[in-house]
Write an enzyme that holds these catalytic residues in place. Structure first.
Site, PDB file in Angstrom:
ATOM      1  N   LYS A  67       0.833  -1.211   0.000  1.00 30.21           N
ATOM      2  CA  LYS A  67       0.000   0.000   0.000  1.00 30.21           C
ATOM      3  C   LYS A  67       0.867   1.261   0.000  1.00 30.21           C
ATOM      4  O   LYS A  67       0.651   2.182  -0.779  1.00 30.21           O
ATOM      5  CB  LYS A  67      -0.916   0.007   1.234  1.00 30.21           C
ATOM      6  CG  LYS A  67      -1.862   1.195   1.244  1.00 30.21           C
ATOM      7  CD  LYS A  67      -2.722   1.270   2.503  1.00 30.21           C
ATOM      8  CE  LYS A  67      -3.752   0.182   2.576  1.00 30.21           C
ATOM      9  NZ  LYS A  67      -4.815   0.476   3.556  1.00 30.21           N
ATOM     10  N   LYS A  79       2.465  -3.800  10.928  1.00 24.66           N
ATOM     11  CA  LYS A  79       1.110  -3.905  11.493  1.00 24.66           C
ATOM     12  C   LYS A  79       1.229  -4.485  12.892  1.00 24.66           C
ATOM     13  O   LYS A  79       2.106  -5.316  13.155  1.00 24.66           O
ATOM     14  CB  LYS A  79       0.241  -4.846  10.641  1.00 24.66           C
ATOM     15  CG  LYS A  79      -1.244  -4.637  10.816  1.00 24.66           C
ATOM     16  CD  LYS A  79      -1.760  -3.543   9.912  1.00 24.66           C
ATOM     17  CE  LYS A  79      -3.256  -3.371   9.976  1.00 24.66           C
ATOM     18  NZ  LYS A  79      -3.751  -2.455   8.956  1.00 24.66           N
ATOM     19  N   PRO A 115      -4.899   3.951  13.834  1.00 25.49           N
ATOM     20  CA  PRO A 115      -6.054   3.105  14.169  1.00 25.49           C
ATOM     21  C   PRO A 115      -6.336   2.039  13.105  1.00 25.49           C
ATOM     22  O   PRO A 115      -5.940   2.181  11.959  1.00 25.49           O
ATOM     23  CB  PRO A 115      -7.211   4.106  14.250  1.00 25.49           C
ATOM     24  CG  PRO A 115      -6.771   5.287  13.460  1.00 25.49           C
ATOM     25  CD  PRO A 115      -5.277   5.312  13.438  1.00 25.49           C
ATOM     26  N   THR A 151     -10.193   8.312   3.342  1.00 16.08           N
ATOM     27  CA  THR A 151     -10.286   7.005   2.692  1.00 16.08           C
ATOM     28  C   THR A 151     -11.470   7.016   1.724  1.00 16.08           C
ATOM     29  O   THR A 151     -11.365   6.575   0.574  1.00 16.08           O
ATOM     30  CB  THR A 151     -10.462   5.882   3.746  1.00 16.08           C
ATOM     31  OG1 THR A 151      -9.366   5.944   4.654  1.00 16.08           O
ATOM     32  CG2 THR A 151     -10.511   4.506   3.099  1.00 16.08           C
ATOM     33  N   GLY A 183     -20.391   2.368   7.360  1.00 11.90           N
ATOM     34  CA  GLY A 183     -19.781   2.859   8.597  1.00 11.90           C
ATOM     35  C   GLY A 183     -19.034   4.144   8.296  1.00 11.90           C
ATOM     36  O   GLY A 183     -19.467   4.974   7.481  1.00 11.90           O
ATOM     37  N   ARG A 209     -28.601   1.884  11.004  1.00 10.59           N
ATOM     38  CA  ARG A 209     -27.575   2.674  10.321  1.00 10.59           C
ATOM     39  C   ARG A 209     -27.875   2.757   8.828  1.00 10.59           C
ATOM     40  O   ARG A 209     -27.782   3.823   8.217  1.00 10.59           O
ATOM     41  CB  ARG A 209     -26.210   2.017  10.559  1.00 10.59           C
ATOM     42  CG  ARG A 209     -25.074   2.816  10.007  1.00 10.59           C
ATOM     43  CD  ARG A 209     -23.751   2.184  10.358  1.00 10.59           C
ATOM     44  NE  ARG A 209     -23.408   2.340  11.752  1.00 10.59           N
ATOM     45  CZ  ARG A 209     -22.260   1.921  12.284  1.00 10.59           C
ATOM     46  NH1 ARG A 209     -21.378   1.307  11.537  1.00 10.59           N
ATOM     47  NH2 ARG A 209     -21.993   2.110  13.555  1.00 10.59           N
ATOM     48  N   ALA A 239     -17.224  -3.046   4.035  1.00 11.18           N
ATOM     49  CA  ALA A 239     -17.526  -3.625   5.349  1.00 11.18           C
ATOM     50  C   ALA A 239     -16.359  -4.503   5.776  1.00 11.18           C
ATOM     51  O   ALA A 239     -15.491  -4.078   6.522  1.00 11.18           O
ATOM     52  CB  ALA A 239     -18.816  -4.416   5.299  1.00 11.18           C
ATOM     53  N   ASN A 262     -10.352  -3.946   3.354  1.00 11.01           N
ATOM     54  CA  ASN A 262      -9.029  -4.558   3.220  1.00 11.01           C
ATOM     55  C   ASN A 262      -9.182  -6.033   2.881  1.00 11.01           C
ATOM     56  O   ASN A 262     -10.149  -6.669   3.287  1.00 11.01           O
ATOM     57  CB  ASN A 262      -8.269  -4.446   4.556  1.00 11.01           C
ATOM     58  CG  ASN A 262      -7.613  -3.096   4.719  1.00 11.01           C
ATOM     59  OD1 ASN A 262      -6.951  -2.603   3.812  1.00 11.01           O
ATOM     60  ND2 ASN A 262      -7.794  -2.487   5.875  1.00 11.01           N
TER      61      ASN A 262
END
Ligand code: NAD
Length: 346
Positions: A67, A79, A115, A151, A183, A209, A239, A262
Site C-alpha cells: 500500500k 502492522k 487506528p 479514505t 460505517g 444505520r 464492510a 481490506n
C-alpha cells in the site's frame, strides 16, 4: 506453530508481547523498511489462537508494504495485532493500550502506527502516552483525527477512474453503485456518490444505520444477504474482507468492484476469477490508501490540504495506469498493482 510462522516469514522483524492481566497476545510485525519506517495500524480483535493472530499481523503488514509503495510515500509496511480474549473497556482498555505503547516504543521510529479495526482516535491518544510515533490522535491533541473521510474520498476517485475504464467516461450520473457497509468510510462514500448523481444502493447488517444513511443521501436499502447477487454497475465493498471468493464471484452482477475493505480477495485465484468473469477489480491496497495519504502525509510529511487532495485524486490516476498495464500485459489488475509496488521496492 508460532516458531514455524516466524521462521518462514519474509518480513524483517516480529516483536511479541503477552499481557497477563487481560490474557492478550501482542504482535508487532515489521514487514519492510526498504522505503522508510514501517507504517501500519494497530488492530484489536479476538482470534482462534495466537498463531492465527500472528498470521493475520504478518499478512496485514505485507499488504501495508504494498500500500505504501503503490501510494508512493516514503514508508515501509508494518502492522500490530492485539489478540484480546474479549474487547476491553474503561480502565482495563487504557492499561492494556499503555502496556502495548511501551512494547511499540521499543521499536522507536521503526514502527509508526495508527487506528485499525476496533481501535479509535481516542485509543491512539492513549498509546501516544508511551510511543512517540502514533498517527491519527485526536485533533485537540495535535493529531490528524479520523482518516475515514479521506479514505472515502480516495475510493470515490478510484470508482470514477474504474467506471471510466469500463464505460469510457468517469461520469457517475445514473450509474448504480452498491455500497456494502455504511460505517465510517461507506457512509461518506455514499454521500459523495449520491451528490455525483449515482443511484446508490446500501446494504448494512445494522438496519438502523442503513436506514439513517439511506434517508440522508436518498439511497435505497437492500437486505445485507442480497448484496452479492444484486444487479448494479459498481459493487463497493466497505464492510469486511474476503467477500470476493469462489462462491460469490459467479453470483456477482456488477461490471466492476471498487471499495475500501481490506483483503477483499479471499485468495489469489479470486483475481483470476474476476478477470475471467469480465469484472474489473480495483485492487484494495491501491484504492483504500486515502486514509494513509491523509494521516501520514499530514503528520509526517507536512502536506497541506491541497497536497492531500491532489494525492487523493492521484489514486484514480494510479488505478488507470494499473488497468492499462493489466490489459497490455494480459495479467490481472491485482498482479499489475503488485508489480507497480514491487518495482518501487527495488
Ligand atoms: P466501520 O466499522 O466504521 O464500518 C463497517 C460497516 O460495515 C458497519 O456499518 C457495519 O455494520 C457494516 N457491516 C459489517 N459486516 C457487514 C456485512 N456482512 N454486510 C454489510 N455490512 C456489514 O469500518 P470503516 O472504518 O468504515 O472501514 C470499512 C472497511 O474499510 C474495513 O474493511 C476497513 O478495514 C477498511 N478501511 C478503512 C479505512 C479507514 O480509514 N477507516 C482505511 C482503509 C481501509
Amino acid at each position: 506453530m508460532l516458531e514455524e510462522l516466524i521462521r518462514s516469514w519474509d518480513g524483517e522483524q516480529v516483536v511479541v508481547g503477552f499481557d497477563a492481566p487481560t490474557g492478550t497476545w501482542m504482535f508487532v510485525c515489521i514487514h519492510s523498511t526498504k522505503r522508510g519506517p514501517a507504517g501500519g495500524g494497530t488492530r484489536m480483535k479476538m482470534y482462534a489462537s495466537p498463531a492465527a493472530a500472528l498470521e493475520d499481523a504478518m499478512r496485514l503488514s505485507e499488504a501495508m508494504t504494498l500500500k505504501m509503495a503503490a501510494a508512493d510515500v516514503s514508508f515501509g509496511g508494518g502492522k500490530a495485532v492485539l489478540a484480546v480474549p474479549s474487547l476491553p473497556e474503561g480502565a482495563e482498555r487504557r492499561r492494556l493500550l499503555l502496556r502495548y505503547g511501551e512494547l511499540a516504543a521499543t521499536l522507536g521510529a521503526t514502527f509508526q502506527t495508527g487506528p485499525d479495526v476496533n481501535t479509535t482516535t481516542a485509543d491512539m491518544d492513549v498509546i501516544a502516552e508511551r510511543h512517540s510515533y502514533v498517527f491519527c490522535r485526536s485533533e485537540d491533541r495535535g493529531g490528524s483525527g479520523d482518516p475515514g473521510p479521506s479514505t472515502a474520498r480516495g475510493v470515490f476517485h478510484g470508482i470514477r477512474a474504474t467506471v471510466s475504464h469500463v464505460f469510457g467516461s468517469p461520469d457517475l450520473d445514473g450509474r448504480v453503485v452498491l455500497v456494502q457497509g455504511v460505517g465510517d468510510v461507506g457512509a461518506r462514500l455514499a454521500e459523495q456518490l449520491a451528490e455525483a448523481g449515482a443511484r446508490v444502493l446500501i446494504a448494512d447488517i445494522d438496519p438502523q444505520r442503513a436506514d439513517a444513511v439511506a434517508g440522508r443521501v436518498g439511497a435505497e436499502v437492500i437486505p445485507p444477504d442480497e448484496a452479492i447477487g444484486t444487479e448494479c454497475d459498481v459493487y463497493a465493498p466497505c464492510a469486511l474482507g474476503g467477500t470476493l471468493n469462489a462462491e460469490t464471484i459467479p453470483s456477482l452482477r456488477c461490471r466492476l468492484v471498487a471499495g475500501s475493505a481490506n483483503n477483499q480477495l479471499a485468495e489469489r485465484e479470486d483475481a483470476v476469477r474476476l478477470h475471467e468473469a469480465g469484472i474489473l477489480y480495483a485492487p484494495d491496497f491501491v484504492i483504500n490508501a486515502g486514509g494513509v495519504l491523509y494521516s501520514w502525509g499530514t503528520e509526517s510529511l507536512h502536506w497541506d490540504r491541497e497536497t492531500v487532495e491532489t494525492r487523493l485524486a492521484g489514486i484514480g490516476g494510479t488505478l488507470a495506469a494499473i488497468y492499462r498495464n493489466s490489459e497490455s500485459e494480459g495479467i490481472t489488475t491485482e498482479e499489475a498493482a503488485e508489480r507497480l509496488a514491487l518495482a518501487r521496492l527495488g
